[in-house]
Design a protein around this motif. Structure first.
Motif: not given
Length: 210
Positions: A55-84
């Motif tokens: 949902g956040v990425a949907w709203r930020r689709f025109e914001d390159e920095a915002g997409l980067m922030e969202t992606a980085e946070l999402g990857l940091a939330l991966a609870g295991s190497a498998e999930r990552h």
């Protein structure tokens, strides 16, 4: 429908999101257990977090920095190497395959893009409404888990279809909530699912990559 079809070339069939280990450990034993597993992930687990990030990425689709922030946070939330590995592999493959529908948004996506961020941004860029896109995304994720459960022997095909029918209302509910959610709404409480994902990393013999 094309982007979230099992035929879309992202390799989603190869992943179980920790379900394979949960079956081995006896946490999911039958169709009822599979339904409960999915419902928990949708309400309190990584599928809820994926929906929020979508949902956040949907709203930020025109914001390159915002997409980067969202992606980085999402990857940091991966609870295991498998999930990552799973969310990154699917996201990268999705972005590559989605180039068949050219749009500048593809150039704004980070190189290391997780799956819900890629789908959310591309859906917004092509004018797919957030709630409908989220519902399709979550239904595809649930379908993949049900398919994995069938392959793992905890449910038959008829039972699998019944599970999908039963959780349609929940998917609609979560899609609506996630379309309005912010990064402050991220969070989970599915400890057993996270442990299963961690334990899957060292499982000797397995059908799935996660």
């Amino acid at each position: 429908m094309a982007w979230l079809s099992p035929a879309f070339p992202i390799g989603g069939f190869a992943y179980s999101g920790g379900l394979e280990r949960a079956v081995l450990d006896g946490l999911v034993k039958d169709a009822s257990g599979l339904s409960g597993w999915l419902s928990s992930l949708l309400r309190h687990g990584f599928l809820w977090n994926d929906a929020v990030l979508f949902g956040v990425a949907w709203r930020r689709f025109e914001d390159e920095a915002g997409l980067m922030e969202t992606a980085e946070l999402g990857l940091a939330l991966a609870g295991s190497a498998e999930r990552h590995k799973e969310t990154l592999s699917l996201g990268t493959a999705f972005a590559a395959a989605a180039s068949a529908w050219p749009h500048p948004v593809l150039d704004r996506l980070p190189t290391a893009v997780l799956f819900p961020v890629a789908v959310g941004a591309v859906a917004a860029a092509h004018g797919v409404p957030a709630v409908q896109a989220l519902a399709a995304y979550l239904h595809a994720a649930a379908s993949q888990s049900v398919s994995a459960g069938i392959r793992l022997g905890v449910a038959g095909q008829t039972e699998g279809v019944a599970i999908l029918a039963d959780i349609e209302g929940l998917i609609t509910e979560i899609a609506g909530k996630a379309s309005l959610a912010t990064l402050d709404d991220l969070g989970g409480a599915t400890v057993q699912a996270e442990i299963a994902s961690l334990r899957h990393e060292t499982q000797h013999s397995r059908l799935f990559r996660s």
